[in-house]
Design a protein around this motif. Structure first.
Motif, PDB file in Angstrom:
ATOM      1  N   GLU A  14       0.821  -1.216   0.000  1.00  0.00           N
ATOM      2  CA  GLU A  14       0.000   0.000   0.000  1.00  0.00           C
ATOM      3  C   GLU A  14       0.853   1.263   0.000  1.00  0.00           C
ATOM      4  O   GLU A  14       0.546   2.233  -0.680  1.00  0.00           O
ATOM      5  N   VAL A  15       1.926   1.259   0.760  1.00  0.00           N
ATOM      6  CA  VAL A  15       2.771   2.451   0.886  1.00  0.00           C
ATOM      7  C   VAL A  15       3.619   2.654  -0.361  1.00  0.00           C
ATOM      8  O   VAL A  15       3.788   3.777  -0.839  1.00  0.00           O
ATOM      9  N   SER A  16       4.165   1.559  -0.908  1.00  0.00           N
ATOM     10  CA  SER A  16       4.990   1.672  -2.108  1.00  0.00           C
ATOM     11  C   SER A  16       4.810   0.451  -3.002  1.00  0.00           C
ATOM     12  O   SER A  16       5.605  -0.497  -2.937  1.00  0.00           O
ATOM     13  N   PRO A  17       3.783   0.460  -3.835  1.00  0.00           N
ATOM     14  CA  PRO A  17       3.582  -0.670  -4.749  1.00  0.00           C
ATOM     15  C   PRO A  17       4.801  -0.936  -5.633  1.00  0.00           C
ATOM     16  O   PRO A  17       5.095  -2.085  -5.946  1.00  0.00           O
ATOM     17  N   ALA A  18       5.532   0.107  -6.010  1.00  0.00           N
ATOM     18  CA  ALA A  18       6.709  -0.077  -6.863  1.00  0.00           C
ATOM     19  C   ALA A  18       7.794  -0.864  -6.132  1.00  0.00           C
ATOM     20  O   ALA A  18       8.436  -1.742  -6.721  1.00  0.00           O
ATOM     21  N   ALA A  19       8.001  -0.587  -4.857  1.00  0.00           N
ATOM     22  CA  ALA A  19       8.994  -1.326  -4.078  1.00  0.00           C
ATOM     23  C   ALA A  19       8.575  -2.791  -3.945  1.00  0.00           C
ATOM     24  O   ALA A  19       9.387  -3.705  -4.116  1.00  0.00           O
ATOM     25  N   TYR A  20       7.303  -2.996  -3.657  1.00  0.00           N
ATOM     26  CA  TYR A  20       6.782  -4.350  -3.532  1.00  0.00           C
ATOM     27  C   TYR A  20       6.942  -5.109  -4.848  1.00  0.00           C
ATOM     28  O   TYR A  20       7.370  -6.261  -4.862  1.00  0.00           O
ATOM     29  N   GLN A  21       6.645  -4.475  -5.954  1.00  0.00           N
ATOM     30  CA  GLN A  21       6.761  -5.107  -7.264  1.00  0.00           C
ATOM     31  C   GLN A  21       8.214  -5.419  -7.621  1.00  0.00           C
ATOM     32  O   GLN A  21       8.487  -6.410  -8.301  1.00  0.00           O
ATOM     33  N   ALA A  22       9.139  -4.583  -7.165  1.00  0.00           N
ATOM     34  CA  ALA A  22      10.559  -4.841  -7.436  1.00  0.00           C
ATOM     35  C   ALA A  22      10.999  -6.156  -6.791  1.00  0.00           C
ATOM     36  O   ALA A  22      11.657  -6.985  -7.426  1.00  0.00           O
ATOM     37  N   SER A  24       8.953  -8.505  -5.850  1.00  0.00           N
ATOM     38  CA  SER A  24       8.144  -9.539  -6.502  1.00  0.00           C
ATOM     39  C   SER A  24       8.788 -10.005  -7.810  1.00  0.00           C
ATOM     40  O   SER A  24       8.657 -11.167  -8.188  1.00  0.00           O
ATOM     41  N   GLY A  25       9.471  -9.104  -8.498  1.00  0.00           N
ATOM     42  CA  GLY A  25      10.183  -9.477  -9.720  1.00  0.00           C
ATOM     43  C   GLY A  25      11.282 -10.488  -9.430  1.00  0.00           C
ATOM     44  O   GLY A  25      11.474 -11.448 -10.196  1.00  0.00           O
ATOM     45  N   LEU A  26      12.005 -10.288  -8.335  1.00  0.00           N
ATOM     46  CA  LEU A  26      13.007 -11.280  -7.920  1.00  0.00           C
ATOM     47  C   LEU A  26      12.331 -12.613  -7.619  1.00  0.00           C
ATOM     48  O   LEU A  26      12.827 -13.675  -7.987  1.00  0.00           O
ATOM     49  N   GLU A  27      11.203 -12.541  -6.963  1.00  0.00           N
ATOM     50  CA  GLU A  27      10.453 -13.747  -6.605  1.00  0.00           C
ATOM     51  C   GLU A  27      10.051 -14.533  -7.853  1.00  0.00           C
ATOM     52  O   GLU A  27      10.189 -15.757  -7.909  1.00  0.00           O
ATOM     53  N   LYS A  28       9.577 -13.853  -8.860  1.00  0.00           N
ATOM     54  CA  LYS A  28       9.190 -14.513 -10.109  1.00  0.00           C
ATOM     55  C   LYS A  28      10.395 -15.186 -10.758  1.00  0.00           C
ATOM     56  O   LYS A  28      10.300 -16.302 -11.271  1.00  0.00           O
ATOM     57  N   TYR A  29      11.548 -14.513 -10.724  1.00  0.00           N
ATOM     58  CA  TYR A  29      12.753 -15.082 -11.310  1.00  0.00           C
ATOM     59  C   TYR A  29      13.132 -16.385 -10.603  1.00  0.00           C
ATOM     60  O   TYR A  29      13.385 -17.405 -11.250  1.00  0.00           O
ATOM     61  N   ILE A  30      13.179 -16.360  -9.279  1.00  0.00           N
ATOM     62  CA  ILE A  30      13.637 -17.561  -8.568  1.00  0.00           C
ATOM     63  C   ILE A  30      12.641 -18.709  -8.697  1.00  0.00           C
ATOM     64  O   ILE A  30      13.038 -19.861  -8.792  1.00  0.00           O
ATOM     65  N   ARG A  31      11.354 -18.401  -8.738  1.00  0.00           N
ATOM     66  CA  ARG A  31      10.358 -19.470  -8.915  1.00  0.00           C
ATOM     67  C   ARG A  31      10.513 -20.159 -10.265  1.00  0.00           C
ATOM     68  O   ARG A  31      10.217 -21.341 -10.401  1.00  0.00           O
ATOM     69  N   ALA A  32      10.980 -19.418 -11.244  1.00  0.00           N
ATOM     70  CA  ALA A  32      11.174 -19.988 -12.584  1.00  0.00           C
ATOM     71  C   ALA A  32      12.522 -20.708 -12.723  1.00  0.00           C
ATOM     72  O   ALA A  32      12.705 -21.475 -13.662  1.00  0.00           O
ATOM     73  N   ASN A  33      13.451 -20.470 -11.785  1.00  0.00           N
ATOM     74  CA  ASN A  33      14.813 -20.966 -11.975  1.00  0.00           C
ATOM     75  C   ASN A  33      15.360 -21.843 -10.855  1.00  0.00           C
ATOM     76  O   ASN A  33      16.509 -22.284 -10.936  1.00  0.00           O
ATOM     77  N   VAL A  34      14.572 -22.092  -9.814  1.00  0.00           N
ATOM     78  CA  VAL A  34      15.016 -22.952  -8.714  1.00  0.00           C
ATOM     79  C   VAL A  34      13.940 -24.017  -8.499  1.00  0.00           C
ATOM     80  O   VAL A  34      12.745 -23.698  -8.469  1.00  0.00           O
TER      81      VAL A  34
END
Length: 151
Positions: A14-22, A24-34
Motif C-alpha cells: 500500500e505504501v509503495s507498490p513499486a517497491a513491492y513489485q521490485a 516480486s520481480g526477484l520472486e518470479k525469477y527464482i520461482r522460474a529458476n530454482v
C-alpha cells in the motif's frame, strides 16, 4: 509511542507498490529458476534463522500445499541432524545458512565448492538469488511487523 510487537507498522504494497513489485520481480525469477521443493526448504530455513513468523507460516503452508515432503519441512530447523536430506539439499541448506548469517568472512570455500559441485555455477547463482530474495522479504516483514493470518 511504542507499538505492541504484534501490531503491524505499515503495509509495504500500500505504501509503495513499486517497491513491492521490485521484490516480486526477484520472486518470479527464482520461482522460474530454482526447483520448487528445494525453494521451499531454502525459504523456510532462512525464515527460521531470521525469526520471521509470517514467512515461516507462509512457506510451511505453501510447501505442504505444493506436496513438499512434510518431514523435510518440519526437520529443516534441524537439518544437520535429520536423515531426510540428500547431499544436494544439504549443500543448498548450508549455503542458505552461510549467506543468511553472512559473517565478516563471507561464504567459506568449502561451502561454495560443495554448492558448485551439486548445482554448477549458474545453479549456485540462482540459489544465491533465492537466498537473497527470501532474506529481503524476511527483513521487510520483520521490520514492518507483518503477522501471519490466524485462520
Amino acid at each position: 509511542m511504542t507499538q505492541h510487537l504484534n501490531t503491524p507498522r505499515i503495509n509495504i504494497n500500500e505504501v509503495s507498490p513499486a517497491a513491492y513489485q521490485a521484490v516480486s520481480g526477484l520472486e518470479k525469477y527464482i520461482r522460474a529458476n530454482v526447483d520448487g521443493d528445494l525453494l521451499h526448504l531454502i525459504k523456510l530455513r532462512a525464515s527460521i534463522l531470521n525469526g520471521c513468523s509470517f514467512c515461516v507460516d507462509m512457506h510451511s503452508r505453501e510447501g505442504l500445499a505444493d506436496g513438499a515432503d512434510s518431514r523435510k519441512l518440519f526437520a529443516v530447523a534441524a537439518w544437520r541432524e535429520g536423515p531426510f536430506f540428500d547431499e544436494r539439499e544439504r549443500a543448498a541448506l548450508e549455503l542458505t545458512d552461510t549467506v543468511t548469517r553472512l559473517g565478516e568472512h563471507g561464504v567459506p570455500d568449502e561451502v561454495w565448492d560443495g554448492a558448485v559441485k551439486h548445482f554448477g555455477e549458474a545453479g549456485v547463482l540462482n540459489l544465491l538469488m533465492a537466498i537473497a530474495t527470501i532474506n529481503v522479504w524476511n527483513r521487510l516483514v520483520v521490520s514492518t511487523r507483518m503477522q501471519p493470518p490466524t485462520v
